[in-house]
Design an enzyme around this catalytic site. Sequence first.
Site, PDB file in Angstrom:
ATOM      1  N   GLU A   1      37.979  -8.395 120.729  1.00 53.35           N
ATOM      2  CA  GLU A   1      36.655  -7.808 120.910  1.00 53.35           C
ATOM      3  C   GLU A   1      36.650  -6.287 121.065  1.00 53.35           C
ATOM      4  O   GLU A   1      35.715  -5.626 120.635  1.00 53.35           O
ATOM      5  CB  GLU A   1      35.970  -8.431 122.135  1.00 53.35           C
ATOM      6  CG  GLU A   1      35.630  -9.910 121.993  1.00 53.35           C
ATOM      7  CD  GLU A   1      34.512 -10.170 121.000  1.00 53.35           C
ATOM      8  OE1 GLU A   1      33.885  -9.202 120.528  1.00 53.35           O
ATOM      9  OE2 GLU A   1      34.267 -11.346 120.685  1.00 53.35           O
TER      10      GLU A   1
ATOM     11  N   SER B   1      11.759 -46.067  95.885  1.00 49.25           N
ATOM     12  CA  SER B   1      10.412 -46.219  95.348  1.00 49.25           C
ATOM     13  C   SER B   1       9.312 -45.626  96.212  1.00 49.25           C
ATOM     14  O   SER B   1       8.142 -45.659  95.826  1.00 49.25           O
ATOM     15  CB  SER B   1      10.117 -47.697  95.106  1.00 49.25           C
ATOM     16  OG  SER B   1      10.868 -48.168  94.015  1.00 49.25           O
TER      17      SER B   1
END
Length: 774
Positions: free
Chosen positions: A120, A398
């Site tokens: 970092e 469907s």
Amino acid sequence: MTTDGIGSRAARHGQSPSSNSTANTSSSGGKKPKKKRILLKIFLGLVLLGIIGLLAGLGLFWSYAKDAPKLEDEKLSATVSSKLYDANNEVFEELGAEKREMIKPTDVPQSLKDAVVSVEDKRFYKHSGVDPIRILGSAFSNFKTGGLQGGSTLTQQLIKLSYFSTKEKDQNLKRKAQEAWLAMQLEKEKSKEEILTYYINKVYMANGLYGMETAAQSYFGKPLAELSLPQTALLAGMPQAPNDYDPYVKPDVAKERRDVVLYTMKENKKITEKEYEEAKATPIDDGLQPLKQSNENRKIVDNYIREVIAEVEKMGKNPYTDGLDIHTNLDMDAQKRLYDIINSDTYVEYPDPDFQVASTVIDVKTGQVKAQIGGRNIPDDVQLGSNLAIETDRDVGSTMKPIADYGPAIENLNYSTGRIMMDQPTTYEGTNIPVTNADMQYYGALTMRKAIMYSRNTTAIRTFDAVGSDKSADFLKDLGIEFKDIVAANAISSNTSELDGNKYGVSSLKLAAAYASFANMGVYNKPYYVNKVVYQDGSEDVTETESKRAMKDSTAYMMTDMLKDVISGGTAFNAGVPGLIQAGKTGTANYTDEDLAKIGASESSSIAPDSTFVGYTPHYAVSVWTGYKQRLTPIPYEYWGTASDVYREMMTYLSEGVSNDDWVMPDTVIRSGNELYVKGAYEEQLLPSNSGNESSSSWENPVSSETGTTSSSTTTVPSQTESSSTQSVEPPATSTQQTEPPEPTAPTESSEVPSQPSTPPVPNSAARRRTSSG
């Protein structure tokens, strides 16, 4: 002569050759000092401008910095979690509310310090809160690569987490100035070890956990001091993007990040090459413990919470760090009932524990998502896991027919419910690929109402062709459904070769919202989870319902009238709730011959990969998908109706205590006998001939439209699902005359007749990533 002339001219000007030369030399020498003076002035001007700019910058910086908040230990150590409220204003989850395990500076392991600093802020121990070298380096890197690498130090990150929003759009000049000022002030008041410890105790670590000590206890069941090097590196790398680096949800990405941390430690000479290689070879799940739920309701609402978080983040806010009151549309009682229906055998019988169900409940008037379950029998240690209810990679079969074929035909072509259609041997337009029905039979002439009731594939394909793919796509888009390239197969299947996340295709969520438009007389409401967000300063953002008219009220009413019959006498007989006015549609997908070969099943096997039901009342729309996560694990025929069973049980519960209303026929519709017509529409019904897809004109009698007679073919080939077949089967030679289709025999525990699975073709596309249909 010439010389004298020259001399005379020189004399006339009072010059001699020698004096002229001297003059030229003098003139040339005068230009150089002049240029130097100009350059000096430019330089001094630039310096002056630089000083003015610096002073202006310092003045602006101070004008921002003087309004910065005061440093407080409480702010530096506290987390700001967000509360989630249900529709009754009851808190059902507090993000990050778990007990936090704090660690003292003297107890932070050196390996963790080395890991955090290396990845970092490697100059952490050298700068004074702001690192000019890091800022310049990141600026150069961003200019060179076009990236957005940050130049913030660990101290600045701590200030950001404690005082400011972490969203990129909020990182303006004023905010950055105040962040830098507070970071420098903090460096004066606290030691490096204290600052680093604040950071370690504060960062969000995914799964509702704050602080690395808390994460160590929850993930590995032991304190930071006892973690191995790869475990320490995993935690050190998570704060940058906690949810992305979550080892439970995204183990591959988490391992990549962990290995980056290990590499930076090696580069900073904090570990040896051997230690690096050994740690890198360690599996990412080494030592991971099952996660415990934060409360008993968490697994009931986990999928819903996931979508709430996503919606809030789209608003540009961070629900983990911004301290929000998030008011959702969740009906907790309905959510619990849906969870119980899906996760117990009290209401519905399931084939086995691996059988999956995804369901969504939507308020048809508002689009509010009232309940949603994205999976069945989800392990207790999974949080914010996959939500099958929003995924579009499975086939709803469907259920596509009303929204891709028949709805558009009423909307654009003024089809009536009594329009005569031909259920006969059919091929996909422009191909010789046959379209067949579930029972491998053809009913001949029948009305559109009957075609929908019995879910005939041939009539759906013919209707899609009559409407046109462009009109069908437009109708679907107005209902929140898109396909990158819509094809004829989408008349009876939601399959698509392109998903783009979940942009294309159909999910449980999208299906419920689309059918809710039928229930809402043609008005589509975009589904949403968050009702409003209240911020710490008391201001709020209220979510407005995004509504639009997606179809005429005549289209919606006529389609609903036909879909009522699907439940009362069609394929969805087991979805019926005695006395309840409702409408809905079944959808069963199927396998290709190639799939069947992989499964080891014969062509006559009654199996399917997906079974779906969607239904609605004037109050709620409920969609249900069923299947297995592994698509090649088939649903046995006797469990095809499970989706409509789940729907029936949920709709029975939802309908308690609300009025049992019917839809009011609009004045844009005329009823004649049992059939409905668009008012003022002059229809010319097309009756296809018995050969191919050619057609001839025939007038539709508005009083008795079901009397048409034509030749229809029947066959004794084994049955298949609702969808079409890709097999090259010649139309049968025998035929019979009939005016009405035979009433289908209701199969036990199934919404549709047994089938021979197959796949509708996608024109010009031999390879498709997903191959279910119908």
